[in-house]
Enzyme design. Structure first.
Site, PDB file in Angstrom:
ATOM      1  N   HIS A  17       0.844  -1.208   0.000  1.00 40.05           N
ATOM      2  CA  HIS A  17       0.000   0.000   0.000  1.00 40.05           C
ATOM      3  C   HIS A  17       0.877   1.255   0.000  1.00 40.05           C
ATOM      4  CE1 HIS A  17      -3.097  -2.741   2.163  1.00 40.05           C
ATOM      5  NE2 HIS A  17      -3.607  -2.480   0.974  1.00 40.05           N
ATOM      6  N   LYS A  41     -15.693  -6.955   5.444  1.00 43.32           N
ATOM      7  CA  LYS A  41     -14.653  -7.783   6.076  1.00 43.32           C
ATOM      8  C   LYS A  41     -14.726  -7.619   7.590  1.00 43.32           C
ATOM      9  CE  LYS A  41     -11.560  -7.148   2.156  1.00 43.32           C
ATOM     10  NZ  LYS A  41     -10.309  -6.546   1.675  1.00 43.32           N
ATOM     11  N   ARG A  90      -2.250  -5.532  -8.572  1.00 49.84           N
ATOM     12  CA  ARG A  90      -1.079  -6.368  -8.281  1.00 49.84           C
ATOM     13  C   ARG A  90      -0.895  -7.453  -9.324  1.00 49.84           C
ATOM     14  NH1 ARG A  90      -3.493  -8.018  -2.810  1.00 49.84           N
ATOM     15  NH2 ARG A  90      -5.255  -7.655  -4.190  1.00 49.84           N
ATOM     16  N   SER A 128      -3.369  -8.077   3.026  1.00 48.48           N
ATOM     17  CA  SER A 128      -3.422  -7.906   4.473  1.00 48.48           C
ATOM     18  C   SER A 128      -3.758  -9.210   5.194  1.00 48.48           C
ATOM     19  CB  SER A 128      -4.439  -6.817   4.830  1.00 48.48           C
ATOM     20  OG  SER A 128      -4.032  -5.608   4.244  1.00 48.48           O
TER      21      SER A 128
HETATM   22  N1  COA Z   1      -0.332  -4.090  -1.575  1.00 46.25           N
HETATM   23  C1  COA Z   1      -0.714  -5.027  -0.712  1.00 46.25           C
HETATM   24  N2  COA Z   1      -1.979  -5.445  -0.593  1.00 46.25           N
HETATM   25  C2  COA Z   1      -2.888  -4.878  -1.395  1.00 46.25           C
HETATM   26  C3  COA Z   1      -2.562  -3.903  -2.331  1.00 46.25           C
HETATM   27  C4  COA Z   1      -1.207  -3.512  -2.413  1.00 46.25           C
HETATM   28  N3  COA Z   1      -0.786  -2.591  -3.255  1.00 46.25           N
HETATM   29  N4  COA Z   1      -3.674  -3.543  -2.981  1.00 46.25           N
HETATM   30  C5  COA Z   1      -4.654  -4.274  -2.470  1.00 46.25           C
HETATM   31  N5  COA Z   1      -4.186  -5.078  -1.513  1.00 46.25           N
HETATM   32  C6  COA Z   1      -4.915  -6.082  -0.731  1.00 46.25           C
HETATM   33  C7  COA Z   1      -5.552  -5.520   0.491  1.00 46.25           C
HETATM   34  O1  COA Z   1      -4.678  -5.601   1.600  1.00 46.25           O
HETATM   35  C8  COA Z   1      -6.754  -6.408   0.644  1.00 46.25           C
HETATM   36  O2  COA Z   1      -6.376  -7.598   1.293  1.00 46.25           O
HETATM   37  P1  COA Z   1      -7.421  -8.419   2.186  1.00 46.25           P
HETATM   38  O3  COA Z   1      -8.526  -8.833   1.244  1.00 46.25           O
HETATM   39  O4  COA Z   1      -6.623  -9.531   2.694  1.00 46.25           O
HETATM   40  O5  COA Z   1      -7.926  -7.463   3.240  1.00 46.25           O
HETATM   41  C9  COA Z   1      -7.128  -6.736  -0.802  1.00 46.25           C
HETATM   42  O6  COA Z   1      -5.961  -6.579  -1.529  1.00 46.25           O
HETATM   43  C10 COA Z   1      -8.108  -5.807  -1.452  1.00 46.25           C
HETATM   44  O7  COA Z   1      -8.653  -4.982  -0.549  1.00 46.25           O
HETATM   45  P2  COA Z   1      -8.546  -3.385  -0.439  1.00 46.25           P
HETATM   46  O8  COA Z   1      -7.568  -2.796  -1.346  1.00 46.25           O
HETATM   47  O9  COA Z   1      -8.499  -3.054   1.010  1.00 46.25           O
HETATM   48  O10 COA Z   1      -9.821  -3.000  -1.013  1.00 46.25           O
HETATM   49  P3  COA Z   1     -11.126  -3.505  -0.523  1.00 46.25           P
HETATM   50  O11 COA Z   1     -11.555  -4.424  -1.625  1.00 46.25           O
HETATM   51  O12 COA Z   1     -11.153  -4.034   0.851  1.00 46.25           O
HETATM   52  O13 COA Z   1     -11.866  -2.115  -0.505  1.00 46.25           O
HETATM   53  C11 COA Z   1     -13.355  -0.448  -1.247  1.00 46.25           C
HETATM   54  C12 COA Z   1     -12.767  -1.836  -1.449  1.00 46.25           C
HETATM   55  C13 COA Z   1     -13.376  -0.013   0.200  1.00 46.25           C
HETATM   56  C14 COA Z   1     -12.552   0.530  -2.054  1.00 46.25           C
HETATM   57  C15 COA Z   1     -14.767  -0.567  -1.825  1.00 46.25           C
HETATM   58  O14 COA Z   1     -15.437  -1.615  -1.184  1.00 46.25           O
HETATM   59  C16 COA Z   1     -15.551   0.710  -1.651  1.00 46.25           C
HETATM   60  O15 COA Z   1     -15.376   1.637  -2.402  1.00 46.25           O
HETATM   61  N6  COA Z   1     -16.446   0.746  -0.642  1.00 46.25           N
HETATM   62  C17 COA Z   1     -17.274   1.903  -0.355  1.00 46.25           C
HETATM   63  C18 COA Z   1     -18.716   1.653  -0.743  1.00 46.25           C
HETATM   64  C19 COA Z   1     -18.926   1.894  -2.218  1.00 46.25           C
HETATM   65  O16 COA Z   1     -18.783   2.983  -2.720  1.00 46.25           O
HETATM   66  N7  COA Z   1     -19.324   0.821  -2.905  1.00 46.25           N
HETATM   67  C20 COA Z   1     -19.559   0.858  -4.312  1.00 46.25           C
HETATM   68  C21 COA Z   1     -18.314   0.536  -5.081  1.00 46.25           C
HETATM   69  S1  COA Z   1     -18.609   0.487  -6.808  1.00 46.25           S
END
Ligand code: COA
Length: 164
Positions: A17, A41, A90, A128
């Protein structure tokens, strides 16, 4: 001023990140790392703990802000005057989900662009959940998370063991 939001769950923030934040700062004047409170989550860390970890890890750069938001990302983006959403790609496997989300966000607000950035190859296999699993099993996460996050993970583990 060009403002971007980097949204996610960040449970916890990893070096992958941080790598994305640094790349975003090359393009944008300010990057707001925003924790989605409504994430389905089940996070290990509270929102405040996650915010503190990100602040500590990114404190060297005054162009990084840390916040949390409820509800729709595009609404939050409008509130903070952001013009872009940053997402890290990624691997190819990330693409389909990210593509859908980017198009839906554009449908909800066409003035906000999603910008995909690729982390350094050494972080492409990070997430994560894996970090939490490795740490809980006594593995060394030094190469994957900032030092302050590593300490927090160890403390959580001790706390968990004390409560069982
Ligand atoms: N390095 C390491 N890990 C990474 C990474 C990077 N560069 N990029 C992503 N990841 C990992 C994260 O750690 C996470 O791991 P986990 O699943 O083990 O927790 C996973 O990849 C992806 O999760 P993250 O990047 O945290 O995104 P998310 O999918 O949890 O979050 C939101 C998504 C919050 C952006 C999305 O749900 C959102 O916008 N929510 C708000 C409500 C909304 O508007 N909804 C409509 C969307 S169209």
């Amino acid at each position: 001023m060009k403002i971007a939001i980097y949204p996610g769950t960040f449970d916890p923030i990893t070096n992958g990140h941080i790598d994305i934040i640094e790349r975003a700062l090359i393009i944008f004047d300010k990057v707001i790392v925003a924790i989605s409170v409504d994430s389905p989550k089940k996070p290990l860390f509270t929102v405040d703990e996650r915010m503190d970890m990100i602040k500590e890890a990114a404190k060297y750069n005054s162009k990084v802000e840390v916040d949390s938001f409820n509800g729709l990302l595009v609404k939050y983006a409008r509130k903070v005057n952001a013009t872009a959403i940053i997402r890290g790609l990624r691997a190819v496997s990330d693409f389909e989900y990210e593509f859908q989300m980017a198009l839906m966000n554009r449908r909800l607000n066409e003035k906000i662009e999603t910008v995909f950035l690729m982390p350094n190859e050494k972080y492409t296999y990070l997430n994560s959940s894996l970090i939490k699993e490795i740490s809980s099993l006594g593995g060394d996460v030094t190469d994957f998370v900032p030092e302050n996050v590593k300490i927090k993970l160890t403390n959580k583990q001790i706390l968990h063991k004390d409560n069982t």
